[in-house]
Design a protein around this motif. Structure first.
Motif, PDB file in Angstrom:
ATOM      1  N   LEU A 155      28.825   0.557  14.879  1.00  0.00           N
ATOM      2  CA  LEU A 155      28.785   1.970  15.518  1.00  0.00           C
ATOM      3  C   LEU A 155      27.795   2.955  15.426  1.00  0.00           C
ATOM      4  CD1 LEU A 155      32.482   2.881  14.133  1.00  0.00           C
ATOM      5  CD2 LEU A 155      31.867   2.266  16.545  1.00  0.00           C
ATOM      6  N   ARG A 156      26.710   2.698  14.707  1.00  0.00           N
ATOM      7  CA  ARG A 156      25.573   3.282  14.614  1.00  0.00           C
ATOM      8  C   ARG A 156      24.937   3.517  16.062  1.00  0.00           C
ATOM      9  NH1 ARG A 156      23.180   7.079  11.703  1.00  0.00           N
ATOM     10  NH2 ARG A 156      23.928   7.819  13.976  1.00  0.00           N
ATOM     11  N   ARG A 157      24.760   2.409  16.766  1.00  0.00           N
ATOM     12  CA  ARG A 157      24.130   2.700  18.221  1.00  0.00           C
ATOM     13  C   ARG A 157      25.083   3.468  18.907  1.00  0.00           C
ATOM     14  NH1 ARG A 157      25.639  -2.680  21.444  1.00  0.00           N
ATOM     15  NH2 ARG A 157      25.195  -1.310  23.152  1.00  0.00           N
ATOM     16  N   GLU A 158      26.231   3.769  18.637  1.00  0.00           N
ATOM     17  CA  GLU A 158      27.539   4.576  19.611  1.00  0.00           C
ATOM     18  C   GLU A 158      26.958   6.313  19.439  1.00  0.00           C
ATOM     19  OE1 GLU A 158      29.213   3.274  21.761  1.00  0.00           O
ATOM     20  OE2 GLU A 158      29.230   1.373  20.912  1.00  0.00           O
ATOM     21  N   ILE A 159      26.504   6.344  18.137  1.00  0.00           N
ATOM     22  CA  ILE A 159      26.387   7.942  17.859  1.00  0.00           C
ATOM     23  C   ILE A 159      24.885   8.048  17.646  1.00  0.00           C
ATOM     24  CG2 ILE A 159      26.963   9.663  16.509  1.00  0.00           C
ATOM     25  CD1 ILE A 159      29.281   8.073  15.191  1.00  0.00           C
ATOM     26  N   GLN A 160      24.103   8.915  18.441  1.00  0.00           N
ATOM     27  CA  GLN A 160      22.680   9.064  18.277  1.00  0.00           C
ATOM     28  C   GLN A 160      22.451  10.485  18.368  1.00  0.00           C
ATOM     29  OE1 GLN A 160      19.837   6.680  18.315  1.00  0.00           O
ATOM     30  NE2 GLN A 160      21.580   5.554  17.366  1.00  0.00           N
ATOM     31  N   ILE A 161      21.107  10.776  17.779  1.00  0.00           N
ATOM     32  CA  ILE A 161      20.678  12.383  17.523  1.00  0.00           C
ATOM     33  C   ILE A 161      19.536  12.439  18.182  1.00  0.00           C
ATOM     34  CG2 ILE A 161      20.013  11.742  15.205  1.00  0.00           C
ATOM     35  CD1 ILE A 161      20.876  14.532  14.387  1.00  0.00           C
ATOM     36  N   LYS A 191      14.987  -2.629  19.247  1.00  0.00           N
ATOM     37  CA  LYS A 191      14.747  -3.873  18.372  1.00  0.00           C
ATOM     38  C   LYS A 191      15.799  -4.046  17.203  1.00  0.00           C
ATOM     39  CE  LYS A 191       9.870  -3.848  18.994  1.00  0.00           C
ATOM     40  NZ  LYS A 191       8.590  -3.365  18.187  1.00  0.00           N
ATOM     41  N   ARG A 192      16.060  -2.592  16.565  1.00  0.00           N
ATOM     42  CA  ARG A 192      16.760  -2.576  15.379  1.00  0.00           C
ATOM     43  C   ARG A 192      18.203  -2.753  15.667  1.00  0.00           C
ATOM     44  NH1 ARG A 192      15.220  -1.349  10.088  1.00  0.00           N
ATOM     45  NH2 ARG A 192      17.378  -1.089   9.887  1.00  0.00           N
ATOM     46  N   MET A 193      18.811  -2.141  16.779  1.00  0.00           N
ATOM     47  CA  MET A 193      20.182  -2.080  16.916  1.00  0.00           C
ATOM     48  C   MET A 193      20.754  -3.089  17.928  1.00  0.00           C
ATOM     49  SD  MET A 193      21.328   1.884  16.312  1.00  0.00           S
ATOM     50  CE  MET A 193      19.978   2.682  17.203  1.00  0.00           C
ATOM     51  N   LEU A 194      19.951  -3.440  19.134  1.00  0.00           N
ATOM     52  CA  LEU A 194      20.470  -4.320  19.949  1.00  0.00           C
ATOM     53  C   LEU A 194      19.788  -5.650  19.855  1.00  0.00           C
ATOM     54  CD1 LEU A 194      20.103  -2.121  23.282  1.00  0.00           C
ATOM     55  CD2 LEU A 194      22.208  -2.280  21.645  1.00  0.00           C
ATOM     56  N   SER A 229      24.177  22.690  11.453  1.00  0.00           N
ATOM     57  CA  SER A 229      23.417  21.538  11.199  1.00  0.00           C
ATOM     58  C   SER A 229      24.111  20.524  10.132  1.00  0.00           C
ATOM     59  CB  SER A 229      22.144  21.813  10.692  1.00  0.00           C
ATOM     60  OG  SER A 229      21.391  22.502  11.893  1.00  0.00           O
ATOM     61  N   THR A 230      24.617  21.177   9.235  1.00  0.00           N
ATOM     62  CA  THR A 230      25.372  20.061   8.225  1.00  0.00           C
ATOM     63  C   THR A 230      26.526  19.600   8.834  1.00  0.00           C
ATOM     64  OG1 THR A 230      25.164  22.006   6.707  1.00  0.00           O
ATOM     65  CG2 THR A 230      26.448  19.998   5.992  1.00  0.00           C
ATOM     66  N   ILE A 231      27.095  19.934   9.783  1.00  0.00           N
ATOM     67  CA  ILE A 231      28.316  19.336  10.716  1.00  0.00           C
ATOM     68  C   ILE A 231      27.656  18.148  11.452  1.00  0.00           C
ATOM     69  CG2 ILE A 231      30.156  19.455  12.411  1.00  0.00           C
ATOM     70  CD1 ILE A 231      30.892  22.332  11.312  1.00  0.00           C
ATOM     71  N   SER A 232      26.413  18.438  12.357  1.00  0.00           N
ATOM     72  CA  SER A 232      25.838  17.652  13.063  1.00  0.00           C
ATOM     73  C   SER A 232      25.543  16.316  12.189  1.00  0.00           C
ATOM     74  CB  SER A 232      24.891  18.038  14.039  1.00  0.00           C
ATOM     75  OG  SER A 232      23.760  18.326  13.191  1.00  0.00           O
ATOM     76  N   ARG A 233      24.828  16.564  10.981  1.00  0.00           N
ATOM     77  CA  ARG A 233      24.366  15.507  10.188  1.00  0.00           C
ATOM     78  C   ARG A 233      25.642  14.574   9.613  1.00  0.00           C
ATOM     79  NH1 ARG A 233      20.050  19.025   8.453  1.00  0.00           N
ATOM     80  NH2 ARG A 233      18.631  18.384  10.412  1.00  0.00           N
ATOM     81  N   LEU A 234      26.831  15.278   9.308  1.00  0.00           N
ATOM     82  CA  LEU A 234      27.931  14.652   8.919  1.00  0.00           C
ATOM     83  C   LEU A 234      28.503  13.597  10.086  1.00  0.00           C
ATOM     84  CD1 LEU A 234      29.780  17.489   7.059  1.00  0.00           C
ATOM     85  CD2 LEU A 234      29.144  15.356   6.095  1.00  0.00           C
ATOM     86  N   ILE A 235      28.483  14.181  11.145  1.00  0.00           N
ATOM     87  CA  ILE A 235      29.108  13.477  12.435  1.00  0.00           C
ATOM     88  C   ILE A 235      28.190  12.234  12.638  1.00  0.00           C
ATOM     89  CG2 ILE A 235      29.472  13.465  14.789  1.00  0.00           C
ATOM     90  CD1 ILE A 235      31.400  15.293  13.367  1.00  0.00           C
ATOM     91  N   CYS A 236      26.801  12.264  12.494  1.00  0.00           N
ATOM     92  CA  CYS A 236      25.907  11.458  12.739  1.00  0.00           C
ATOM     93  C   CYS A 236      25.909  10.575  11.489  1.00  0.00           C
ATOM     94  CB  CYS A 236      24.339  11.925  12.699  1.00  0.00           C
ATOM     95  SG  CYS A 236      24.162  12.641  14.384  1.00  0.00           S
TER      96      CYS A 236
END
Lengths: 343, 547
Positions: B367-373, B397-400, B330-337
């Motif tokens: 790049l935020r919109r490219e990586i979603q969780i 609304k926020r990203m686009l 889970s730590t890795i997934s949060r790091l990637i996000c």
């Protein structure tokens, strides 16, 4: 042993951490007193006809003509050396006034707290064991009444009923009947002092004086304690480990007292600390109604008379009391809940 | 003919709720011979736990047995007095609960709790109780029992707490043990030790056991008979082996099909013909990797939760991360996000270094919109004050910067459709939706901004198997159709095998093994991987059923 050491470390850390807060309180009250309207020199001048010269002379004597930072530095030095100044109203050092009056306030507050806890815990537990029952609603009513009615009203009401009408309470003025002999001043707590010299009649007299004001205060603090006990007891009774306790066949008394109550008391300990600190400062009204010679009424008189030193001393005393009470509560909590000791 | 130990006859249990009475159990009949084991399997809301609590009469205040009989050694428990029940609980019928840590008193040492359990039914001196308690701790394989005796539950691991709970349950030698989801939330290897221990203890002491679980594999492996419950009724009961080889009831068949097995595919789970794995996308030479992670380290107070991990994901690829709790997945997934900051190492996304951007500023990065969780808990990861529409519209609304009402609505509805959420549910709030529907909102929200990489952190762990099957199918389809890349984090190895082309096995923050999923699961190289695979409770439905 491990737990004790952890508690010791926590206490030490808290004491060190509270020093800046105390300093802040001292400085803040000092400045507050300076910006409040009212000039002690005018107040203490010989009379309304005192000339400007006399007032200026007084201001010089009191040190009020110097710049405020200098006054503050002097004040801090004095506080640091244990000198809280002299009260202009009583003419005595503030420290002595406070040490004379603090036991009266403490005795009243502690008695009230014991009374309140003695009532609130069983009521809260019973209400939680039967939520929605007649008893639960009764407890809620009593608590609401206790909070709704201001202490000076409930105090006067108690005096009216027990002194005026029924005549079973003694004259509600002061800690002891004026004709009774006071015990030697050992601790300052009348109940303790009478016990120490073995004067049971005096003890009864002092206790009789104490009952009404303590009951007045207890009524006021009943609500937060009883409601908190009920809420936390309800939550714990619905918890998984109480179900476990039932599932291994423990008796109802043991489930309620050992498993549920001991866990439910944890938040109650915190609330008790807050309630106690508040009571200590907020019992001014009760002290006034019952002519109780405590620190609250002393500080109020000083405030009305623009007498700086006692008010500053009182605030410092209350702040220190807060720190100590919190420390005690934290220590108790650390002993009661093994999970706290992990940082 | 031995008389049954427990006989439940036409049991009805109802709950008083705000919307009136609700029937949780509707006419359940069961029986259990002394020393026998019975599994009760069903999904959430099927009434399996309620049945168990009715037997021990530990239903909450709102629950009530409305009719039926529960005969235990010929005594009707529905009519027994509270005093009789107290003598039976722990003495003759014991329970083990889900979530062992909260089932133990947090401010009482485990030794004292064991002594309480012993003292409830036996007249023993303090010394004898202490000795017996230490023996029990030894019986449940707790090392160094003298030291553990004084420990509080928070000082023990979940598996150890459950073993203490088992010790408490068997302390007074009951004849019947009811285990309510005893291993849910525990790691697969811990689950195996706990279940093996339970099986051994009940067999040694000739205790009857009722195992309540949502995991078919577990029930089959540890129980003689299995009863399947649905909506408060037992729909089928049979010996474990035959039930799963030849399920008769339609619901059992669906349940068996939806349970991932070592050989199933995502299509099997929902009963569709299998599809070939997605063909590898033609990669022009020099196409950059979508994600490249090198020597990633994350330390918490000196302790390395992630310790030098390197891997990469190509565009459109699905990579699985498996491991037990504390392995750092889970730590890795949060790091990637980019929700938390790395301690060391590089994270390259689409050739750009994103590891250096502080997590608190990343939300403003294009790049935020490219990586979603997609988060683990479908309920807690939704704002309770936002309805489904707002949840999905928020990232748009926020990203686009999509503000135009009609366009926004069109895009939200498209995302909802893609995630299989009926558009008429868009006005509902999270508490008005089922777990599966909430999971769909989480997925719709994640794909709203058209990301290239979707990080899925145990997306189906909180869902029933039949819902899990549908959600897995949905995710698989999305990936094929939208060309998404997945980083799929899960503790369920079968799910990862079905969903991912490549798999990484983690242990204590390090990569133990990495490779093509099919090869890795068919022939694991590392001992740890073998151990993990062996610990999965498995059953094999007949091959004829798979189609």
């Amino acid at each position: 042993m491990r737990a004790l050491r952890a508690v010791g470390r926590r206490v030490g850390r808290r004491l060190v951490a509270s020093a800046p807060a105390l300093l802040g309180v001292v400085v803040f009250t000092f400045l507050l007193m300076r910006v409040l309207p009212g000039d002690p020199a005018v107040f203490f001048a010989s009379g309304p006809n005192a000339g400007q010269e006399e007032i200026d002379e007084l201001r010089r004597v009191l040190g009020l003509d110097r710049p405020i930072p200098v006054q503050l530095a002097h004040y801090l030095y004095d506080v640091g050396t244990g000198n809280l100044g002299r009260s202009l109203t009583t003419g005595q050092p503030v420290l002595r006034d406070l040490t004379e009056r603090l036991p009266a306030s403490l005795e009243l507050t502690v008695t009230a707290l014991i009374l309140a806890l003695g009532l609130a815990l069983p009521l809260g537990i019973l209400a939680a064991l039967r939520p929605g029952s007649l008893l639960d609603h009764g407890v809620r009513l009593v608590c609401s009444l206790g909070v709704c009615v201001p202490t000076f009203v409930s105090g006067l009401l108690l005096i009216y009923v027990f002194y005026v009408v029924l005549g079973i309470a003694p004259d509600p003025t002061g800690r002891l009947d004026i004709f009774a002999a006071s015990p030697p001043d050992i601790t300052g707590f009348l109940l303790v002092d009478f016990l120490l010299v073995g004067d049971m009649e005096g003890w009864r007299a002092a206790a009789a004086q104490l009952v009404l004001p303590a009951a007045t205060m207890a009524l006021f603090t009943l609500a937060p304690l009883a409601r908190m006990t009920r809420a936390s007891m309800l939550a714990v009774l619905g918890s998984d480990f109480v179900r476990t306790a039932k599932s291994i066949g423990l008796g109802r008394g043991r489930v309620v007292l050992v498993y549920a109550l001991r866990n439910a008391l944890l938040p109650v300990i915190t609330i008790t600390g807050i309630v106690f600190s508040t009571m200590l400062g907020a019992n001014v009204l009760v002290e006034k109604v019952f002519s109780w010679p405590g620190v609250g009424s002393y500080a109020l008189d000083a405030l009305l008379g623009s007498d700086y030193a006692p008010v500053q001393g009182f605030v410092l005393l209350m702040a220190s009391a807060f720190v100590i009470v919190n420390l005690v509560i934290d220590t108790l909590y650390g002993i009661a809940d093994p999970r706290v000791s992990i940082e | 003919m031995i008389p049954p130990l427990l006989q439940v006859e036409d049991l009805h249990v109802e709950f008083a709720t705000r919307r009136g009475r609700v029937q949780a159990v509707r006419g359940v009949s069961l029986d259990l011979l002394p020393g026998a084991t019975l599994g009760i399997v069903g999904e959430s809301g099927s009434g399996k736990s309620v049945t168990a609590y009715a037997v021990t009469r530990l239903l909450d205040r709102a629950g009530r047995i409305s009719s039926g009989r529960i005969l235990f050694r010929d005594q009707d428990l529905t009519r027994a007095s509270e005093g009789d029940m107290r003598a039976l609980r722990g003495g003759a019928i014991s329970m083990i609960f889900q979530n062992p840590r909260s089932a133990l008193n947090p401010i009482r040492s485990v030794g004292r709790q064991l002594m309480d359990a012993l003292g409830a039914h036996q007249d023993l001196s303090g010394r004898e109780r202490r000795d017996r308690a230490l023996d029990l701790l030894r019986d449940v394989l707790i090392r160094d029992p003298e030291r553990r005796f004084e420990a509080y539950p928070h000082e023990l691991s979940g598996g150890m707490c459950q073993r203490v709970m088992i010790a408490m349950a068997v302390a007074c030698d009951p004849a019947l043990l009811i285990a309510d989801e005893p291993t849910t939330g525990l790691d697969v290897t811990t689950q195996k030790t706990v279940m093996d221990l339970l099986a051994r203890l009940t067999a040694e002491r000739n205790m009857g056991m009722i195992l309540i679980t949502h995991d078919l594999g577990l029930a089959v492996q540890y129980c003689g008979d299995v009863a399947v419950m649905q909506e408060g009724q037992v729909v089928e009961r049979a010996p474990a082996a035959t039930l799963f080889r030849a399920p008769r009831h339609a619901y059992t068949r669906r349940l068996v099909a939806a349970s991932p097995t070592p050989r199933s595919t995502v299509q099997d789970l929902v009963g569709e013909p299998p599809r070939p794995p997605p063909p590898p996308r033609p990669q022009a030479a020099g196409t950059p990797l979508l994600l490249e992670v090198r020597d990633l380290v994350k330390r918490y107070a000196g302790f390395a939760a992630v310790d030098g991990v390197s891997f990469s994901i190509r565009p459109g690829e699905s990579l699985g991360l498996v491991g037990e709790s504390g392995s750092g997945k889970s730590t890795i997934s949060r790091l990637i996000c980019r929700l938390i900051d790395r301690s060391e190492g590089t994270i390259l996304f689409d050739g750009q270094d994103v590891g250096g951007i502080p997590a608190r500023d990343f939300h403003a990065n294009p790049l935020r919109r490219e990586i979603q969780i997609v988060f683990q808990d479908p309920h807690d990861s939704l704002n309770p004050r936002y309805n489904a529409f707002d949840c999905i519209a928020h990232p748009l609304k926020r990203m686009l910067g999509l503000r135009d009402g009609a366009k926004l609505r069109a895009r939200v509805e498209e995302c909802a459709r893609r995630a299989g959420l009926p558009t008429e549910l868009l006005t509902r709030f999270p508490h008005q939706l089922s777990g599966g529907q909430k999971a769909r909102i989480g997925i719709a929200r994640a794909i709203a901004a058209r990301p290239k990489l979707l990080v899925l952190d145990e997306p189906t762990a909180a869902l029933d198997v039949s819902v899990q099957a549908v959600i897995l199918k949905l995710l698989d389809d999305l990936r094929r159709e939208e060309g998404l890349a997945f980083l799929f984090v899960s503790h369920d190895l079968n799910v990862v095998r079905m969903m991912c082309e490549r798999t990484i096995v983690l242990q204590q923050g390090r990569i133990i093994e990495e490779g093509d999923s099919r090869a890795l699961f068919a022939a694991p190289c590392a001992d740890y991987t073998r151990e993990l695979l062996a610990a999965i409770p498995h059953f094999d439905p007949a091959p004829a059923l798979a189609g």
